[in-house]
Design a protein around this motif. Sequence first.
Motif, PDB file in Angstrom:
ATOM      1  N   THR A 160     -53.422  79.283 -43.506  1.00  0.00           N
ATOM      2  CA  THR A 160     -54.423  80.054 -44.256  1.00  0.00           C
ATOM      3  C   THR A 160     -55.424  79.107 -44.914  1.00  0.00           C
ATOM      4  O   THR A 160     -56.637  79.243 -44.723  1.00  0.00           O
ATOM      5  N   GLY A 161     -54.929  78.134 -45.677  1.00  0.00           N
ATOM      6  CA  GLY A 161     -55.821  77.206 -46.375  1.00  0.00           C
ATOM      7  C   GLY A 161     -56.740  76.462 -45.422  1.00  0.00           C
ATOM      8  O   GLY A 161     -57.939  76.267 -45.693  1.00  0.00           O
ATOM      9  N   ALA A 162     -56.197  76.048 -44.280  1.00  0.00           N
ATOM     10  CA  ALA A 162     -56.984  75.256 -43.320  1.00  0.00           C
ATOM     11  C   ALA A 162     -58.140  76.052 -42.720  1.00  0.00           C
ATOM     12  O   ALA A 162     -59.077  75.458 -42.165  1.00  0.00           O
ATOM     13  N   LEU A 163     -58.106  77.387 -42.851  1.00  0.00           N
ATOM     14  CA  LEU A 163     -59.250  78.188 -42.375  1.00  0.00           C
ATOM     15  C   LEU A 163     -60.544  77.759 -43.077  1.00  0.00           C
ATOM     16  O   LEU A 163     -61.632  77.861 -42.510  1.00  0.00           O
ATOM     17  N   GLY A 164     -60.402  77.276 -44.309  1.00  0.00           N
ATOM     18  CA  GLY A 164     -61.582  76.801 -45.039  1.00  0.00           C
ATOM     19  C   GLY A 164     -62.304  75.706 -44.282  1.00  0.00           C
ATOM     20  O   GLY A 164     -63.538  75.602 -44.316  1.00  0.00           O
ATOM     21  N   TYR A 165     -61.542  74.865 -43.590  1.00  0.00           N
ATOM     22  CA  TYR A 165     -62.172  73.772 -42.830  1.00  0.00           C
ATOM     23  C   TYR A 165     -62.493  74.157 -41.382  1.00  0.00           C
ATOM     24  O   TYR A 165     -63.329  73.506 -40.755  1.00  0.00           O
ATOM     25  N   VAL A 166     -61.872  75.216 -40.868  1.00  0.00           N
ATOM     26  CA  VAL A 166     -62.356  75.779 -39.597  1.00  0.00           C
ATOM     27  C   VAL A 166     -63.792  76.258 -39.835  1.00  0.00           C
ATOM     28  O   VAL A 166     -64.711  75.987 -39.049  1.00  0.00           O
ATOM     29  N   ASP A 167     -63.985  76.912 -40.978  1.00  0.00           N
ATOM     30  CA  ASP A 167     -65.308  77.408 -41.344  1.00  0.00           C
ATOM     31  C   ASP A 167     -66.275  76.243 -41.619  1.00  0.00           C
ATOM     32  O   ASP A 167     -67.451  76.288 -41.234  1.00  0.00           O
ATOM     33  N   ALA A 168     -65.778  75.190 -42.273  1.00  0.00           N
ATOM     34  CA  ALA A 168     -66.632  74.038 -42.578  1.00  0.00           C
ATOM     35  C   ALA A 168     -67.142  73.369 -41.299  1.00  0.00           C
ATOM     36  O   ALA A 168     -68.235  72.783 -41.288  1.00  0.00           O
ATOM     37  N   ALA A 169     -66.365  73.455 -40.211  1.00  0.00           N
ATOM     38  CA  ALA A 169     -66.816  72.865 -38.940  1.00  0.00           C
ATOM     39  C   ALA A 169     -68.122  73.529 -38.502  1.00  0.00           C
ATOM     40  O   ALA A 169     -69.069  72.854 -38.078  1.00  0.00           O
ATOM     41  N   ASP A 170     -68.205  74.855 -38.629  1.00  0.00           N
ATOM     42  CA  ASP A 170     -69.441  75.559 -38.268  1.00  0.00           C
ATOM     43  C   ASP A 170     -70.594  75.174 -39.194  1.00  0.00           C
ATOM     44  O   ASP A 170     -71.733  75.023 -38.752  1.00  0.00           O
ATOM     45  N   GLU A 171     -70.274  75.031 -40.481  1.00  0.00           N
ATOM     46  CA  GLU A 171     -71.310  74.615 -41.444  1.00  0.00           C
ATOM     47  C   GLU A 171     -71.881  73.253 -41.042  1.00  0.00           C
ATOM     48  O   GLU A 171     -73.098  73.035 -41.045  1.00  0.00           O
ATOM     49  N   LEU A 172     -70.999  72.340 -40.670  1.00  0.00           N
ATOM     50  CA  LEU A 172     -71.442  71.007 -40.241  1.00  0.00           C
ATOM     51  C   LEU A 172     -72.263  71.083 -38.952  1.00  0.00           C
ATOM     52  O   LEU A 172     -73.317  70.445 -38.842  1.00  0.00           O
TER      53      LEU A 172
ATOM     54  N   GLN B 208     -58.343  68.024 -42.070  1.00  0.00           N
ATOM     55  CA  GLN B 208     -58.532  67.466 -40.737  1.00  0.00           C
ATOM     56  C   GLN B 208     -58.185  68.480 -39.648  1.00  0.00           C
ATOM     57  O   GLN B 208     -58.938  68.659 -38.677  1.00  0.00           O
ATOM     58  N   ALA B 209     -57.052  69.163 -39.795  1.00  0.00           N
ATOM     59  CA  ALA B 209     -56.639  70.131 -38.771  1.00  0.00           C
ATOM     60  C   ALA B 209     -57.651  71.264 -38.656  1.00  0.00           C
ATOM     61  O   ALA B 209     -57.968  71.723 -37.552  1.00  0.00           O
ATOM     62  N   GLY B 210     -58.185  71.709 -39.788  1.00  0.00           N
ATOM     63  CA  GLY B 210     -59.194  72.771 -39.768  1.00  0.00           C
ATOM     64  C   GLY B 210     -60.456  72.320 -39.040  1.00  0.00           C
ATOM     65  O   GLY B 210     -61.000  73.054 -38.205  1.00  0.00           O
ATOM     66  N   LEU B 211     -60.916  71.118 -39.344  1.00  0.00           N
ATOM     67  CA  LEU B 211     -62.132  70.606 -38.690  1.00  0.00           C
ATOM     68  C   LEU B 211     -61.920  70.449 -37.190  1.00  0.00           C
ATOM     69  O   LEU B 211     -62.772  70.841 -36.385  1.00  0.00           O
ATOM     70  N   ILE B 212     -60.788  69.870 -36.790  1.00  0.00           N
ATOM     71  CA  ILE B 212     -60.499  69.677 -35.360  1.00  0.00           C
ATOM     72  C   ILE B 212     -60.533  71.036 -34.650  1.00  0.00           C
ATOM     73  O   ILE B 212     -61.164  71.195 -33.598  1.00  0.00           O
ATOM     74  N   THR B 213     -59.872  72.007 -35.254  1.00  0.00           N
ATOM     75  CA  THR B 213     -59.787  73.334 -34.633  1.00  0.00           C
ATOM     76  C   THR B 213     -61.155  74.008 -34.564  1.00  0.00           C
ATOM     77  O   THR B 213     -61.523  74.583 -33.529  1.00  0.00           O
ATOM     78  N   GLY B 214     -61.904  73.916 -35.646  1.00  0.00           N
ATOM     79  CA  GLY B 214     -63.233  74.554 -35.681  1.00  0.00           C
ATOM     80  C   GLY B 214     -64.190  73.925 -34.688  1.00  0.00           C
ATOM     81  O   GLY B 214     -64.947  74.615 -33.999  1.00  0.00           O
ATOM     82  N   LEU B 215     -64.159  72.597 -34.575  1.00  0.00           N
ATOM     83  CA  LEU B 215     -65.054  71.905 -33.625  1.00  0.00           C
ATOM     84  C   LEU B 215     -64.651  72.248 -32.191  1.00  0.00           C
ATOM     85  O   LEU B 215     -65.514  72.493 -31.334  1.00  0.00           O
TER      86      LEU B 215
END
Length: 340
Positions: free
Chosen positions: A172-184, A208-215
């Motif tokens: 759940t928390g890592a979703l914040g960085y899945v979203d941040a990947a799109d922002e970047l 890191q896991a959120g960013l990897i997944t989002g990218l």
Amino acid sequence: MDLSTFPRRRYTDGPTRLQHLPRLSAELGGPDIWLKRDDELGLTLGGNKTRKLEFLVAEALDQGADTLITAGGVQSNHCRLTLAAARAEGLQCHLVLEEDLGPDGHPVPGGTGANPPQHTGNHLLFDLLGADSVEALPHGADLPARMQELSEELTAQGRTPVVIPIGGSNATGALGYVDAADELLDQFAEQSLDVTAIVVPSGSTGMQAGLITGLHAAGSSTRVLGINVSRSRAEQEPKIRGLVDALATRLDLPPVPAAATVGLGDYVGPGYALPTEGMVEALRLLGRTEGVVLDPVYTGKAAAGLIDLVRQGEFSADDTVVLMHSGGVPGLFARTDAFT
Ligand SMILES: *Cc1c(COP(=O)(O)O)cnc(C)c1O
């Protein structure tokens, strides 16, 4: 990645800055370096936990929570921001802290255990933000077990507590960085940047896991290079991988290639939160060249890793690299010994 089906609170107005660091780039004579300013996220004094808490607190509220419980080190940024989110939402918040270890493997003098933690940095902020309870346990204590016990005690008193995991790092928390990947990716497009790599500190791995997944979900070829803050490469990479897999399952994405999970263990030094020469150099260099302040536990070690990789010729002069400023500066003032 469309995350609109997940409950979410908003703690930051708009995207954080993507700042060009031309003087640092020139000084190092390597790739063009940019800094993602997640130290400027919302809630008290910002930092990466704010993005995770937008999803974690929304989920807790959906479960009827009136109380949050979380845990971390005596200078935990995550505890500060969970408490700040509780204040923003009118919830109670209870903190369970673990003492640090010194370079000799013993508790830091003036640390916790028999002695009270130094009442400065984030620890002072726990007081100012009125944490409903703060308890400090000896190094190595079972924090999740104590949080569970506390949750039962509070439930018996008629509260409805929800436990937020250490570092806010679950699927759940890592979703914040899945979203941040799109922002970047939006910011890269706006600035016409072809970014080779994003360098991030890697701790509880949610960022890191959120960013990897989002990218990956967006089909981007930008790599995420984790610089470990406490573990060896062999210990950290399975943790990153485990959370990436959990996210892919949760988001119904095809599996992410194993090569995408990198957590370099060369910059930890003697241990978590213990200073290294590279960290001290990185804080001085970012300060002197760009007027940017990093923290000694996370971003300072990530920057030390980036500087070393540039010197080793890991990137070419045509490359563009983004360093993640994930926050943590409030803790700098509790860890000044390395700079004297
Ligand atoms: C928690 C934290 C990190 C590490 O992020 P993880 O998601 O735990 O890997 C990095 N920087 C700062 C300032 C933090 O507080």
